[in-house]
Design an enzyme around this catalytic site. Structure first.
Site, PDB file in Angstrom:
ATOM      1  N   GLU A  64      66.560 148.347  65.076  1.00  0.00           N
ATOM      2  CA  GLU A  64      66.826 147.226  66.048  1.00  0.00           C
ATOM      3  C   GLU A  64      67.900 146.463  65.745  1.00  0.00           C
ATOM      4  O   GLU A  64      67.904 145.895  64.620  1.00  0.00           O
ATOM      5  CB  GLU A  64      65.666 146.709  66.422  1.00  0.00           C
ATOM      6  CG  GLU A  64      65.675 145.612  67.626  1.00  0.00           C
ATOM      7  CD  GLU A  64      64.404 145.205  68.024  1.00  0.00           C
ATOM      8  OE1 GLU A  64      63.763 145.578  68.935  1.00  0.00           O
ATOM      9  OE2 GLU A  64      64.179 144.051  67.590  1.00  0.00           O
TER      10      GLU A  64
ATOM     11  N   ARG B 149      37.612 161.034  93.694  1.00  0.00           N
ATOM     12  CA  ARG B 149      38.404 159.848  93.250  1.00  0.00           C
ATOM     13  C   ARG B 149      38.922 159.633  91.744  1.00  0.00           C
ATOM     14  O   ARG B 149      39.962 159.451  91.600  1.00  0.00           O
ATOM     15  CB  ARG B 149      37.477 158.491  93.509  1.00  0.00           C
ATOM     16  CG  ARG B 149      37.828 157.059  93.096  1.00  0.00           C
ATOM     17  CD  ARG B 149      39.388 156.975  93.413  1.00  0.00           C
ATOM     18  NE  ARG B 149      39.506 157.080  94.906  1.00  0.00           N
ATOM     19  CZ  ARG B 149      40.870 157.283  95.338  1.00  0.00           C
ATOM     20  NH1 ARG B 149      41.947 157.563  94.342  1.00  0.00           N
ATOM     21  NH2 ARG B 149      41.048 157.542  96.516  1.00  0.00           N
TER      22      ARG B 149
ATOM     23  N   ASP C 272      69.276 145.911  71.160  1.00  0.00           N
ATOM     24  CA  ASP C 272      68.098 145.158  71.931  1.00  0.00           C
ATOM     25  C   ASP C 272      68.480 144.018  72.817  1.00  0.00           C
ATOM     26  O   ASP C 272      69.099 143.105  72.138  1.00  0.00           O
ATOM     27  CB  ASP C 272      67.148 144.898  70.766  1.00  0.00           C
ATOM     28  CG  ASP C 272      65.863 144.211  71.607  1.00  0.00           C
ATOM     29  OD1 ASP C 272      65.245 144.817  72.414  1.00  0.00           O
ATOM     30  OD2 ASP C 272      65.517 143.117  71.288  1.00  0.00           O
TER      31      ASP C 272
ATOM     32  N   LYS D 151      54.448 151.163  75.472  1.00  0.00           N
ATOM     33  CA  LYS D 151      54.119 150.352  76.258  1.00  0.00           C
ATOM     34  C   LYS D 151      53.170 151.367  77.672  1.00  0.00           C
ATOM     35  O   LYS D 151      53.567 151.298  78.670  1.00  0.00           O
ATOM     36  CB  LYS D 151      54.823 149.568  77.229  1.00  0.00           C
ATOM     37  CG  LYS D 151      55.988 148.439  76.147  1.00  0.00           C
ATOM     38  CD  LYS D 151      56.646 147.766  76.865  1.00  0.00           C
ATOM     39  CE  LYS D 151      57.301 147.026  75.666  1.00  0.00           C
ATOM     40  NZ  LYS D 151      58.609 146.092  76.471  1.00  0.00           N
TER      41      LYS D 151
ATOM     42  N   LYS E 251      61.902 147.120  63.379  1.00  0.00           N
ATOM     43  CA  LYS E 251      62.142 145.911  64.585  1.00  0.00           C
ATOM     44  C   LYS E 251      62.335 144.643  63.991  1.00  0.00           C
ATOM     45  O   LYS E 251      62.367 144.402  62.701  1.00  0.00           O
ATOM     46  CB  LYS E 251      61.062 146.272  65.551  1.00  0.00           C
ATOM     47  CG  LYS E 251      60.947 147.461  66.140  1.00  0.00           C
ATOM     48  CD  LYS E 251      59.918 147.476  67.397  1.00  0.00           C
ATOM     49  CE  LYS E 251      60.736 146.845  68.342  1.00  0.00           C
ATOM     50  NZ  LYS E 251      59.830 147.077  69.670  1.00  0.00           N
TER      51      LYS E 251
END
Length: 285
Positions: free
Chosen positions: A203, A103, A224, A138, A170
């Site tokens: 960004e 597993r 973006d 992510k 960002k």
């Protein structure tokens, strides 16, 4: 067979932790009570759907950490396409050991193969364009190195491995610094002081911000969540002066049209946060 991936001490610890989830005291009670350790067997990991396989060396290492005496035959390599009923890997030796590791090995292999498969679908949709498919940060906590490896096996490219290998200014950084120009100026001054040769990406959300970033001659501009007409306008505005990356809400349905605008990169968080595991199973005889 060799792979562009090294199982280092961090990956070893990760595999140990995964095995501990299944093997806390008193261990695999079903297999230990039912099957004598000397019972021989051969297990075959078989594809139950079509996709791209990734994680074979990880699966092998799981089995080895349970029993160093197990033997393997690799019938597919990471990055290979597999179809229904294809055998990916065979494992020979103690039946009990194979079942104990089954597993955990499949959990790694199915997860990574799912990422590679989804990445391959995005890459296929951008064929014939200059755009490269990128992953993001992510990722599943603790699995980033493996998941980004799986992206490469699917034909994609890696963006940042972490917060340390590239400057990405960002929206929130820009707000905190007081604007794009101010943020870039501060970063450049401190990079020079610290002698850090890092690329700078900014960004942007509007064409005015793209124009501002162009004047600063940064290394890459992120577009973006821009609609397609705005992306096309940004490509024309940049005129090849700088790399352009599209980010935000990219899907299999939209990625082809985005790629055709002429951007250099398309980053897709879904590669690692929404990939469906590839259906694989182990059959014992």
């Amino acid at each position: 067979m060799t792979y562009p991936f090294v199982i280092d001490h961090k990956i070893e610890r990760l595999i140990e932790t995964a095995l501990e989830e299944d093997l806390s005291e008193p261990g695999d009670v079903t297999s230990e009570l039912l099957i004598p350790k000397s019972t021989p067997a051969q297990g075959s990991i078989i594809a139950k759907s079509t996709g791209v396989v990734a994680g074979i060396p990880i699966a092998k290492r799981v089995f080895q950490m349970v029993d160093e005496g197990l033997r393997f035959e690799e019938l597919r390599e990471d990055g290979d396409k597999v179809s229904l009923s294809d055998v990916v890997l065979t494992i020979s030796g103690s039946a009990r050991s194979i079942l104990t590791a089954e597993r955990t090995a499949l959990n790694f292999l199915q997860r990574l193969s799912g990422i590679a498969t989804l990445t391959a679908h995005f890459v296929e949709r951008t064929a014939g364009t200059r755009a490269k498919i990128l992953d993001t940060r992510k990722t599943t906590p603790g699995l980033r190195a493996l998941e980004k490896y799986a992206v490469r096996m699917g034909g994609g490219d890696n963006h940042r491995l972490g917060l340390f290998d590239m400057i990405l200014i960002k929206e929130n950084h820009i707000a905190a610094a007081g604007g794009i120009t101010k943020a870039v100026e501060i970063i450049r001054a401190k990079l020079k002081t610290r002698k850090l040769p890092l690329a700078i990406e900014v960004e942007t959300k509007t064409l005015a911000e793209v124009q501002e970033a162009l004047k600063l001659k940064v290394d890459r501009i992120m577009l973006d969540n821009m609609p397609l007409p705005q992306i096309s306008a940004a490509v024309k505005l940049a005129g090849g002066q700088v790399e352009l990356e599209v980010s935000g809400g990219v899907t299999l349905e939209t990625v082809g049209a985005i790629a055709e605008t002429g951007v250099d990169y398309i980053s897709v968080g879904a590669l690692t946060h929404s990939a469906k595991a590839l259906d694989l199973s182990l059959l014992l005889k």
